[in-house]
Write a protein that holds these residues in place. Structure first.
Motif, PDB file in Angstrom:
ATOM      1  N   ALA A 108      10.042 -17.957  12.181  1.00 55.48           N
ATOM      2  CA  ALA A 108       8.776 -16.973  12.063  1.00 55.48           C
ATOM      3  C   ALA A 108       8.365 -17.341  10.689  1.00 55.48           C
ATOM      4  O   ALA A 108       8.992 -17.361   9.586  1.00 55.48           O
ATOM      5  CB  ALA A 108       8.939 -15.719  12.434  1.00 55.48           C
ATOM      6  N   ASP A 109       7.170 -17.931  10.750  1.00 51.21           N
ATOM      7  CA  ASP A 109       6.571 -18.102   9.492  1.00 51.21           C
ATOM      8  C   ASP A 109       5.024 -17.482   9.245  1.00 51.21           C
ATOM      9  O   ASP A 109       3.988 -17.907   9.658  1.00 51.21           O
ATOM     10  CB  ASP A 109       6.296 -19.758   9.197  1.00 51.21           C
ATOM     11  N   PHE A 110       5.238 -16.351   8.509  1.00 53.07           N
ATOM     12  CA  PHE A 110       3.705 -15.560   8.367  1.00 53.07           C
ATOM     13  C   PHE A 110       3.212 -15.578   7.110  1.00 53.07           C
ATOM     14  O   PHE A 110       3.863 -15.527   6.022  1.00 53.07           O
ATOM     15  CB  PHE A 110       4.382 -13.989   8.460  1.00 53.07           C
ATOM     16  N   GLU A 111       1.955 -16.369   7.154  1.00 53.54           N
ATOM     17  CA  GLU A 111       1.328 -16.673   5.861  1.00 53.54           C
ATOM     18  C   GLU A 111       0.460 -15.582   5.464  1.00 53.54           C
ATOM     19  O   GLU A 111      -0.521 -15.288   6.369  1.00 53.54           O
ATOM     20  CB  GLU A 111       0.560 -17.964   6.099  1.00 53.54           C
ATOM     21  N   LEU A 112       0.732 -14.711   4.743  1.00 56.61           N
ATOM     22  CA  LEU A 112       0.078 -13.318   4.326  1.00 56.61           C
ATOM     23  C   LEU A 112      -1.451 -13.720   4.051  1.00 56.61           C
ATOM     24  O   LEU A 112      -2.295 -12.879   4.271  1.00 56.61           O
ATOM     25  CB  LEU A 112       0.882 -12.615   3.471  1.00 56.61           C
ATOM     26  N   THR A 113      -1.404 -14.810   3.040  1.00 58.16           N
ATOM     27  CA  THR A 113      -2.767 -15.033   2.637  1.00 58.16           C
ATOM     28  C   THR A 113      -3.990 -15.340   3.706  1.00 58.16           C
ATOM     29  O   THR A 113      -5.029 -15.103   3.563  1.00 58.16           O
ATOM     30  CB  THR A 113      -2.831 -16.183   1.577  1.00 58.16           C
ATOM     31  N   LYS A 114      -3.356 -16.198   4.868  1.00 58.64           N
ATOM     32  CA  LYS A 114      -4.405 -16.500   5.672  1.00 58.64           C
ATOM     33  C   LYS A 114      -4.119 -15.533   6.938  1.00 58.64           C
ATOM     34  O   LYS A 114      -4.871 -15.640   7.870  1.00 58.64           O
ATOM     35  CB  LYS A 114      -3.859 -17.960   6.359  1.00 58.64           C
ATOM     36  N   TYR A 162      -0.628 -16.748  16.193  1.00 59.19           N
ATOM     37  CA  TYR A 162      -1.532 -15.602  16.204  1.00 59.19           C
ATOM     38  C   TYR A 162      -2.086 -15.449  14.863  1.00 59.19           C
ATOM     39  O   TYR A 162      -1.529 -15.378  13.684  1.00 59.19           O
ATOM     40  CB  TYR A 162      -1.165 -14.401  16.915  1.00 59.19           C
ATOM     41  N   LYS A 163      -3.511 -15.235  14.926  1.00 61.92           N
ATOM     42  CA  LYS A 163      -4.195 -14.998  13.461  1.00 61.92           C
ATOM     43  C   LYS A 163      -4.659 -13.329  13.846  1.00 61.92           C
ATOM     44  O   LYS A 163      -5.011 -12.837  14.541  1.00 61.92           O
ATOM     45  CB  LYS A 163      -5.351 -15.825  13.449  1.00 61.92           C
ATOM     46  N   MET A 164      -4.484 -12.794  12.369  1.00 63.08           N
ATOM     47  CA  MET A 164      -4.587 -11.159  12.436  1.00 63.08           C
ATOM     48  C   MET A 164      -5.896 -10.945  11.533  1.00 63.08           C
ATOM     49  O   MET A 164      -6.382 -11.698  10.728  1.00 63.08           O
ATOM     50  CB  MET A 164      -3.484 -10.604  11.890  1.00 63.08           C
ATOM     51  N   LYS A 165      -6.316  -9.694  11.647  1.00 67.07           N
ATOM     52  CA  LYS A 165      -7.329  -9.038  10.845  1.00 67.07           C
ATOM     53  C   LYS A 165      -6.725  -7.888  10.104  1.00 67.07           C
ATOM     54  O   LYS A 165      -6.265  -7.165  10.737  1.00 67.07           O
ATOM     55  CB  LYS A 165      -8.569  -8.708  11.982  1.00 67.07           C
ATOM     56  N   LEU A 166      -6.964  -7.829   8.756  1.00 69.05           N
ATOM     57  CA  LEU A 166      -6.658  -6.706   8.229  1.00 69.05           C
ATOM     58  C   LEU A 166      -7.472  -5.463   8.258  1.00 69.05           C
ATOM     59  O   LEU A 166      -8.532  -5.469   8.023  1.00 69.05           O
ATOM     60  CB  LEU A 166      -6.329  -7.108   6.883  1.00 69.05           C
ATOM     61  N   ARG A 167      -6.760  -4.156   8.397  1.00 68.61           N
ATOM     62  CA  ARG A 167      -7.489  -3.094   8.497  1.00 68.61           C
ATOM     63  C   ARG A 167      -6.924  -1.907   7.572  1.00 68.61           C
ATOM     64  O   ARG A 167      -5.478  -1.867   7.887  1.00 68.61           O
ATOM     65  CB  ARG A 167      -7.547  -2.681   9.987  1.00 68.61           C
ATOM     66  N   GLU A 168      -7.329  -1.043   7.208  1.00 71.56           N
ATOM     67  CA  GLU A 168      -6.777   0.170   6.538  1.00 71.56           C
ATOM     68  C   GLU A 168      -7.179   1.311   6.948  1.00 71.56           C
ATOM     69  O   GLU A 168      -8.602   1.649   7.175  1.00 71.56           O
ATOM     70  CB  GLU A 168      -7.234   0.024   4.899  1.00 71.56           C
ATOM     71  N   GLU A 169      -6.425   2.349   7.418  1.00 75.11           N
ATOM     72  CA  GLU A 169      -6.693   3.362   8.221  1.00 75.11           C
ATOM     73  C   GLU A 169      -5.456   4.371   7.720  1.00 75.11           C
ATOM     74  O   GLU A 169      -4.267   3.955   7.844  1.00 75.11           O
ATOM     75  CB  GLU A 169      -6.956   3.437   9.630  1.00 75.11           C
ATOM     76  N   PHE A 174      -3.069  -2.217   8.491  1.00 71.55           N
ATOM     77  CA  PHE A 174      -2.766  -2.783   9.776  1.00 71.55           C
ATOM     78  C   PHE A 174      -3.122  -3.975   9.871  1.00 71.55           C
ATOM     79  O   PHE A 174      -4.277  -4.655   9.390  1.00 71.55           O
ATOM     80  CB  PHE A 174      -3.508  -1.953  11.097  1.00 71.55           C
ATOM     81  N   THR A 175      -2.353  -4.774  10.778  1.00 73.05           N
ATOM     82  CA  THR A 175      -2.789  -6.671  11.057  1.00 73.05           C
ATOM     83  C   THR A 175      -3.266  -6.392  12.413  1.00 73.05           C
ATOM     84  O   THR A 175      -2.243  -6.668  13.258  1.00 73.05           O
ATOM     85  CB  THR A 175      -1.743  -7.444  10.665  1.00 73.05           C
ATOM     86  N   ASP A 176      -4.336  -6.323  12.810  1.00 73.54           N
ATOM     87  CA  ASP A 176      -4.973  -6.287  14.039  1.00 73.54           C
ATOM     88  C   ASP A 176      -5.012  -7.692  14.537  1.00 73.54           C
ATOM     89  O   ASP A 176      -5.359  -8.493  13.849  1.00 73.54           O
ATOM     90  CB  ASP A 176      -6.300  -5.577  14.210  1.00 73.54           C
ATOM     91  N   LEU A 177      -4.684  -7.807  15.925  1.00 75.63           N
ATOM     92  CA  LEU A 177      -4.702  -9.063  16.607  1.00 75.63           C
ATOM     93  C   LEU A 177      -6.034  -9.759  16.566  1.00 75.63           C
ATOM     94  O   LEU A 177      -6.944  -8.934  17.178  1.00 75.63           O
ATOM     95  CB  LEU A 177      -4.045  -9.192  17.817  1.00 75.63           C
ATOM     96  N   ASP A 178      -6.199 -11.088  16.079  1.00 72.86           N
ATOM     97  CA  ASP A 178      -7.767 -11.687  16.184  1.00 72.86           C
ATOM     98  C   ASP A 178      -7.461 -12.735  17.358  1.00 72.86           C
ATOM     99  O   ASP A 178      -8.378 -12.516  18.372  1.00 72.86           O
ATOM    100  CB  ASP A 178      -7.919 -12.305  15.048  1.00 72.86           C
TER     101      ASP A 178
END
Length: 255
Positions: A108-114, A162-169, A174-178
């Motif tokens: 697993a390779d999660f690139e936090l910046t992208k 998979y690519k994520m979208k950042l959300r604060e709540e 949260f990293t919502d699935l894009d």
């Protein structure tokens, strides 16, 4: 006095509704990973690996996902026209998948910046039982049957990107699935048994099942596009619900 009690009940109900929107307490088996840590990649692998084992009976408070093992799906449809080998439509209903709890996260390779994760996973043994309706042609056989089916896949290897979208709540990130894409990398073996392929003619049924199992590689290659799309849709639905519910700051410290 009655008004005070009623107000208290309403407040308590609202609190429960709000808390049900996300997993309010970090499970002990999840470790917040730091990108600067030399063991960052292994930390990510360990966290995702834990999801399959620790959440095998479902995620607390998230009724829309249900147990991972057995994993139940109401309906799956496969439609493929690969000319010489396969031209078939199959509807599976009352599907149960057994063996997902033993899924191995190889990498697993999660690139936090992208906000992009590339993950490789292997399912050592996946057994699918279901009802089916089949119509079409496989190899030289014309088929128009319905009944019970069981399929066993061994060492199914997948790439999931998979690519994520950042959300604060609710004071969490949260990293919502894009977007999500699945690649079927390899399959060790596929064996299946289809009942009532020829309206109860057991000799024809046994011969057909033997033919399918002897030629499983060719059949799987023909059905791979439709199979891959089905796996992608299922993972997309589950990942979307999981990531919207579990705060990402539980497993990423420097998000």
């Amino acid at each position: 006095m009655y008004k005070i009690k009623l107000s208290s009940i309403l407040v308590f109900t609202l609190i429960c509704l709000v808390s049900a929107k996300f997993l309010a307490e970090k499970p002990d088996f999840i470790t917040p990973c730091k990108q600067a840590d030399p063991n960052y990649k292994q930390c990510v692998v360990t966290n995702f690996q834990a999801f399959f084992g620790e959440f095998k009976d479902g995620v607390p408070g998230l009724k829309s996902v249900g147990p991972i093992d057995p994993f139940r799906i109401k309906r799956i449809s496969l439609a493929e026209d690969a000319s010489r080998i396969v031209s078939i439509n199959i509807d599976f209903t009352n599907v149960e998948l057994h063996g997902l709890r033993n899924t191995i996260i190889n990498d697993a390779d999660f690139e936090l910046t992208k906000l992009v994760n590339k993950m490789t996973m292997t399912v050592p043994e996946l057994i699918m039982t279901s009802d089916y309706v089949m119509k079409g042609r496989i190899l030289a056989l014309s088929l128009n049957g319905n009944g019970k089916a069981q399929t066993k896949l061994e060492n199914l290897k997948l790439n999931v990107i998979y690519k994520m979208k950042l959300r604060e709540e609710n004071r969490h990130k949260f990293t919502d699935l894009d977007k999500l894409r699945v690649e079927v990398v390899d399959l060790g073996r596929l064996q299946s048994n289809w009942e009532n392929l020829f309206n109860g003619q057991r000799d024809l049924e046994e011969s057909a099942n033997a033919l399918f199992n002897d030629n499983w590689k060719e059949l799987f290659e023909a059905l791979k596009p439709s199979f891959t799309l089905t796996v992608q849709k299922v993972l997309e639905d589950r990942f979307r619900k999981l990531f919207a519910y579990i705060p990402a700051d539980y497993y990423f410290e420097d998000l």
